[in-house]
Scaffold this motif. Structure first.
Motif, PDB file in Angstrom:
ATOM      1  N   GLY B 205     -52.257  40.388  62.108  1.00 46.72           N
ATOM      2  CA  GLY B 205     -52.494  39.015  61.640  1.00 46.72           C
ATOM      3  C   GLY B 205     -51.243  38.175  61.719  1.00 46.72           C
ATOM      4  O   GLY B 205     -51.280  37.019  62.157  1.00 46.72           O
ATOM      5  N   SER B 206     -50.114  38.754  61.301  1.00 50.18           N
ATOM      6  CA  SER B 206     -48.861  37.975  61.302  1.00 50.18           C
ATOM      7  C   SER B 206     -48.382  37.718  62.734  1.00 50.18           C
ATOM      8  O   SER B 206     -47.806  36.680  63.023  1.00 50.18           O
ATOM      9  CB  SER B 206     -47.781  38.672  60.480  1.00 50.18           C
ATOM     10  N   VAL B 207     -48.675  38.653  63.642  1.00 48.90           N
ATOM     11  CA  VAL B 207     -48.297  38.452  65.058  1.00 48.90           C
ATOM     12  C   VAL B 207     -49.132  37.310  65.650  1.00 48.90           C
ATOM     13  O   VAL B 207     -48.620  36.429  66.334  1.00 48.90           O
ATOM     14  CB  VAL B 207     -48.496  39.761  65.867  1.00 48.90           C
ATOM     15  N   ARG B 208     -50.464  37.320  65.319  1.00 51.70           N
ATOM     16  CA  ARG B 208     -51.351  36.256  65.834  1.00 51.70           C
ATOM     17  C   ARG B 208     -50.921  34.898  65.298  1.00 51.70           C
ATOM     18  O   ARG B 208     -50.887  33.917  66.007  1.00 51.70           O
ATOM     19  CB  ARG B 208     -52.798  36.543  65.431  1.00 51.70           C
ATOM     20  N   ALA B 209     -50.553  34.896  63.995  1.00 52.56           N
ATOM     21  CA  ALA B 209     -50.143  33.624  63.369  1.00 52.56           C
ATOM     22  C   ALA B 209     -48.869  33.091  64.004  1.00 52.56           C
ATOM     23  O   ALA B 209     -48.689  31.879  64.148  1.00 52.56           O
ATOM     24  CB  ALA B 209     -49.931  33.831  61.875  1.00 52.56           C
TER      25      ALA B 209
END
Lengths: 87, 210
Positions: B205-209
């Motif tokens: 999730g943090s990579v996508r964000a």
């Protein structure tokens, strides 16, 4: 380099601390190291591999301790057996 | 004349004894309790705590031990221990952990404080063995040979990662369930799986964000 020892009721204590490049301090480290081994302790050097992996190395003499090691941790030798079940 | 009187006297004494017995028993118990309390007060002990036991000192020891453990293991392992209460160490020199050989470790260990090390198969969660091992400090500096919980975990972790064969050789091997409840271990393995999945999802999730 620091020599640490695990101790019941206390956590670790610092047995000796010094620079292995200074002969007098190295002698003190070696003496403290031998005392602990003579008392039946195991000595481990925590290490970090290039990939970030952590592990430890058991050492049986001061010569086996990497010169750049920051600390050596002494702990009581393993004994088979464990406390009675509590479940 | 003498015989009936004697019999009556005996009956009277027995009746009186039966009536007085509960009261005497209570008084005796109370006297014993008072005496025990007086003795404990004299020796500075309270309740059943062992001699020299200081809960504050044990807490401080555990705090130091946790800091030492944290400084030795990876952030991932520290988070695992902090949140789940145990550590996992891959077997076979941790092939899965560093990927150096490209071969997944076929077994792993769970390290609990002051409990046997449990070997299991990660792919199936099948429990293999319990390795009963302790690190008693016979100098007993404060009356106990027992290391703080996190020191015990660190000692097992160091010994396993440094020389798995030696530690296993020193331990007493038993079938699963001897000391650690197998259902508990299976629940812990399920918790570990969920925890790692959530961690993975959070990272993704943090990579996508980003």
């Amino acid at each position: 380099m620091k020599l640490l020892r695990m101790k019941p009721g206390h956590g670790e204590i610092v047995l000796a601390e010094g620079d292995v490049a200074v002969p007098e301090q190295e002698r003190e480290l070696i003496e403290a190291f031998r005392r602990e081994l003579d008392a039946g302790m195991w000595a481990a050097v925590p290490t970090q591999a290039p990939g970030g992996r952590r592990e430890a190395e058991l050492v049986k003499s001061f010569d086996e301790v990497p010169r750049d090691a920051e600390r050596v941790i002494f702990f009581p030798r393993a004994a088979g057996g464990a406390p009675r079940p509590t479940r | 004349m003498g015989l009936p009187l004697g019999t009556a006297a005996i009956v009277l004494v027995v009746l009186l004894w039966e009536l007085a017995r509960p009261t005497l028993k209570r008084a005796l118990t109370r006297a014993r309790e008072l005496w025990a309390a007086h003795t404990l007060k004299g020796t500075g002990r309270r309740g059943s705590a062992p001699v020299g036991y200081d809960p504050g000192r044990e807490r401080r020891a555990e705090r130091r031990a946790r800091a030492l453990l944290r400084s030795c293991v990876t952030e991932h392992d520290w988070a695992m221990y902090r949140e789940l209460g145990f550590l996992r160490v891959w077997g076979g020199l941790g092939a899965r952990a560093d990927g150096a050989t490209g071969v997944a470790a076929s077994y792993a260990y769970l390290i609990y404080p002051h409990k046997p090390i449990v070997a299991y198969v990660p792919d199936t969660s099948e429990l293999l063995n319990e390795y009963c091992v302790a690190f008693p400090d016979m100098s007993k500096p404060y009356g106990s040979a027992r290391l703080p919980d996190s020191d015990d975990v660190l000692a097992k972790w160091m010994a396993l990662t440094a020389d798995e064969r030696r530690l296993v050789g020193e331990a007493n091997m038993h079938l699963p369930g001897r000391q650690v409840d197998p259902d508990r271990v299976r629940r812990d393995l399920a918790r570990l799986k969920r925890w790692e999945q959530e961690l993975c999802d959070r990272r993704a999730g943090s990579v996508r964000a980003a």
